[in-house]
Write a protein that holds these residues in place. Sequence first.
Motif, PDB file in Angstrom:
ATOM      1  N   LYS A   6       0.850  -1.131   0.038  1.00 55.34           N
ATOM      2  CA  LYS A   6      -0.002  -0.077   0.052  1.00 55.34           C
ATOM      3  C   LYS A   6       0.838   1.264  -0.054  1.00 55.34           C
ATOM      4  O   LYS A   6       0.824   2.227  -0.697  1.00 55.34           O
ATOM      5  CB  LYS A   6      -0.984   0.020   1.353  1.00 55.34           C
ATOM      6  N   GLN A   7       1.877   1.261   0.896  1.00 52.77           N
ATOM      7  CA  GLN A   7       2.849   2.309   0.973  1.00 52.77           C
ATOM      8  C   GLN A   7       3.500   2.622  -0.344  1.00 52.77           C
ATOM      9  O   GLN A   7       3.533   3.890  -0.818  1.00 52.77           O
ATOM     10  CB  GLN A   7       3.754   2.260   2.122  1.00 52.77           C
ATOM     11  N   TYR A   8       3.956   1.477  -1.063  1.00 51.50           N
ATOM     12  CA  TYR A   8       4.562   1.726  -2.527  1.00 51.50           C
ATOM     13  C   TYR A   8       3.668   2.360  -3.498  1.00 51.50           C
ATOM     14  O   TYR A   8       3.791   3.229  -4.323  1.00 51.50           O
ATOM     15  CB  TYR A   8       5.021   0.258  -2.999  1.00 51.50           C
ATOM     16  N   ALA A   9       2.392   1.738  -3.354  1.00 52.19           N
ATOM     17  CA  ALA A   9       1.256   2.312  -4.363  1.00 52.19           C
ATOM     18  C   ALA A   9       1.423   3.664  -3.966  1.00 52.19           C
ATOM     19  O   ALA A   9       1.052   4.481  -5.036  1.00 52.19           O
ATOM     20  CB  ALA A   9       0.260   1.439  -4.128  1.00 52.19           C
ATOM     21  N   CYS A  10       1.239   4.162  -2.853  1.00 53.59           N
ATOM     22  CA  CYS A  10       0.776   5.641  -2.632  1.00 53.59           C
ATOM     23  C   CYS A  10       2.034   6.524  -2.955  1.00 53.59           C
ATOM     24  O   CYS A  10       1.845   7.505  -3.572  1.00 53.59           O
ATOM     25  CB  CYS A  10       0.536   5.921  -1.252  1.00 53.59           C
ATOM     26  N   GLN A  11       3.088   6.056  -2.778  1.00 53.00           N
ATOM     27  CA  GLN A  11       4.413   6.825  -3.027  1.00 53.00           C
ATOM     28  C   GLN A  11       4.698   6.903  -4.714  1.00 53.00           C
ATOM     29  O   GLN A  11       5.151   8.077  -5.139  1.00 53.00           O
ATOM     30  CB  GLN A  11       5.665   6.209  -2.356  1.00 53.00           C
ATOM     31  N   VAL A  12       4.366   5.809  -5.330  1.00 52.26           N
ATOM     32  CA  VAL A  12       4.455   5.819  -6.875  1.00 52.26           C
ATOM     33  C   VAL A  12       3.599   6.866  -7.477  1.00 52.26           C
ATOM     34  O   VAL A  12       3.790   7.434  -8.214  1.00 52.26           O
ATOM     35  CB  VAL A  12       4.474   4.378  -7.292  1.00 52.26           C
ATOM     36  N   GLU A  13       2.172   6.771  -6.694  1.00 54.98           N
ATOM     37  CA  GLU A  13       1.465   7.737  -7.313  1.00 54.98           C
ATOM     38  C   GLU A  13       1.677   9.267  -7.141  1.00 54.98           C
ATOM     39  O   GLU A  13       1.339   9.955  -8.117  1.00 54.98           O
ATOM     40  CB  GLU A  13      -0.093   7.398  -6.621  1.00 54.98           C
ATOM     41  N   GLY A  15       4.652  10.371  -6.830  1.00 57.36           N
ATOM     42  CA  GLY A  15       5.927  10.444  -7.186  1.00 57.36           C
ATOM     43  C   GLY A  15       7.135  10.407  -6.383  1.00 57.36           C
ATOM     44  O   GLY A  15       8.141  10.882  -6.574  1.00 57.36           O
ATOM     45  N   GLY A  16       6.663   9.875  -5.077  1.00 53.71           N
ATOM     46  CA  GLY A  16       7.928   9.936  -4.168  1.00 53.71           C
ATOM     47  C   GLY A  16       8.913   8.646  -4.435  1.00 53.71           C
ATOM     48  O   GLY A  16      10.070   8.807  -4.158  1.00 53.71           O
ATOM     49  N   TYR A  17       8.647   7.593  -4.935  1.00 58.44           N
ATOM     50  CA  TYR A  17       9.392   6.508  -5.202  1.00 58.44           C
ATOM     51  C   TYR A  17       9.613   6.260  -6.802  1.00 58.44           C
ATOM     52  O   TYR A  17       8.672   6.389  -7.531  1.00 58.44           O
ATOM     53  CB  TYR A  17       9.020   5.190  -4.555  1.00 58.44           C
ATOM     54  N   GLU A  18      10.937   5.833  -7.329  1.00 59.92           N
ATOM     55  CA  GLU A  18      11.102   5.405  -8.611  1.00 59.92           C
ATOM     56  C   GLU A  18      10.727   4.119  -8.664  1.00 59.92           C
ATOM     57  O   GLU A  18      10.899   3.279  -7.519  1.00 59.92           O
ATOM     58  CB  GLU A  18      12.706   5.856  -8.927  1.00 59.92           C
TER      59      GLU A  18
END
Length: 673
Positions: A6-13, A15-18
């Motif tokens: 869930k955290q990955y999905a939020c960050q990718v949306e 732009g926080g994570y590559e």
Amino acid sequence: MKKKVKQYACQVETGGYERRYVLKDFSRMLDNQIEKIVLFLLEQQGILGGRIAKLGEQQEMLQTELDLPRIASLQEAYRDIGRDLLKLLFFVEINAIGLRKILKKFDKRLGYRFTDYYVKTRANHPYSQLQQVFQHVGLGAVVGAISRNLAELDDFQGSYLSIYDQPARPFQDPVIDSIKAAVDRLSHSTNFLTYLGQHALIIHEELPTPNVELVDDQRYHFVSLLLNLVNTFLYMVNTYIIVPTADDYSASLGAAPTVCGIVIGAMAVAQIFSSVYFSAWSNKSYFKPLIFSSIVLFVGNVMYALAYDFDSITVLLLGRLFCGLGSARAVNRRYISDCVPLNIRMQASAGFVSASALGMACGPAIAGLLQVKFKVYTITINQNTSPGWVMAVAWVFYLIWLSVSFKEPGHLSQGVVNVPECSTSLGESDALENGATQPLLVSSQAHKDDVAEDQECDMSEVPSEDSHAPINSIGAAYKLLTPSVKVQLFIYFMLKYATEILLAESSVITSYYFHWTTSQVSIFLVCLGLTVLPVNMIVGSNISNKFEDRQILLASEIMVCLGIAASFHIIVPYTVIQYVVSGLVMFVSAEVLEGVNLSLLSRVMSSRLSRGTFNGGLLSTEAGTIARVIADATITLGGSVGESRLLNVTLLPSLLICILAIIATGLTYNSQY
């Protein structure tokens, strides 16, 4: 890990994570979790090995002094270790399921094809821990040690042979059989016997308990099992023995030859209802339903045979309806599921399928031999009526054998043998369930938070607390059908519809186009029936080990579709080669499809459907029977446009249903994988 996804999905949306960072970090987390599983597995194997070594020292002392109570105590101690090994296998299986679910969730939430990458890069790497999870390295040595020591204790009095001198021991301890079943389920290993047995769709429970094993051993009676298999064989003979002559029989009574569709399908119509009441009846008895089945089938066959002298198509149809009301296949399945011990249940399931296939081949063969014409008083016996008389006599002999030899098993409610609780090595047993397992489990609150997300997954893969509760209502059974199970049942409907069209209209089509006799039609149908077991042998022992089930499923669906398409009468003239080759391709592909489909269905269907009135076997039987009824009705309705158009009119729905099944399969497995 769900929270991390869930955290990955939020960050990718946002732009926080590559993308590259997410893939690397998630891969590292998975590797760490899998390493924890493997290290825990090795640690517990060491604990079990230590317990076996201590028992071995005590066993050595018995070489000089025979002590029967001590032998019994050691046997129970080895069984305790076997039960703990079952728990360990169960732990590995749950984590393997969890691994697949988290990979699927990751792909769905982030839109990546990460699963293929992760499995491919870890599958053959020498330092990957993933292989250790699925190959369960070292467990074979523990199973071997338990088996050898239990066998030596069993043969302690007067035997000088070891298990290595008797590689095929006919009887093994139920604990060993349960362990082997768990290992096979975990590894998804397959061979001809297991592949064939899954055709019967007898759903096995997730983790058999010692109580169930002892009850099964007490209820099992070989002759009773044989009588159930003979019932299966005779019923399939009864179903297909009339196919080569049904059109001639209908015409002799003043009806159109295409009325053979209704004549053949009448049996299936009645079977839709008889399967339900026989399944419910088998909750209380097995003997009485089989007696009733035999009597009804005798009456039905006599009515079928007498219809010629009565010159009545109504009596003919009523006779076939009575035969369908005697369908006890639900009882046959339930007997195998409830009364046959686990160690031979797969063989019994394979016997059920083999008996069905043999009956399907023998029915037309017997019809081809019954080319007679004479009278006994006022009763006419010819090629049309003789199948009814032959089957009536067969059911009388079966009824006599059944009455003399069948042994009604005691049901669970009538006396369960209690097994003493495991009392040895309690401290070490507790160590198996505590400690290192805790980091791999989630709290109940976290579980409640994720229930909504998990509804999209196939929950039938995870055993539930009430997995032994029987299903006795259609509503409860329907709620347990996941989308993937519904697709598998639709595929089963499609293949039964297509094969019924081919078989039921064969006498009409070949008579119109090729002027075949009854004997020639019988030979064609026998040849089709005889392909069942060889095809299953090739698929079960070879092809299924090289390709995934879903790949074989889709390929065989496409081949069925091609076989149907090649059967259309487009080119004039319509040749025997075109009809036989296209029919053979379609029928053989349908057999492959049926085996793979039921194999998948037996794995994804909830284990709660292993018992109760509306069990998995009944649901698949009803799907296939309804397909046969609709197919037979299609033949009769298609006859209204004339025999010249019958072939194309009946093949068109088969083609459309097959295309829909291919689309449904593609959509389902693309969403899952």
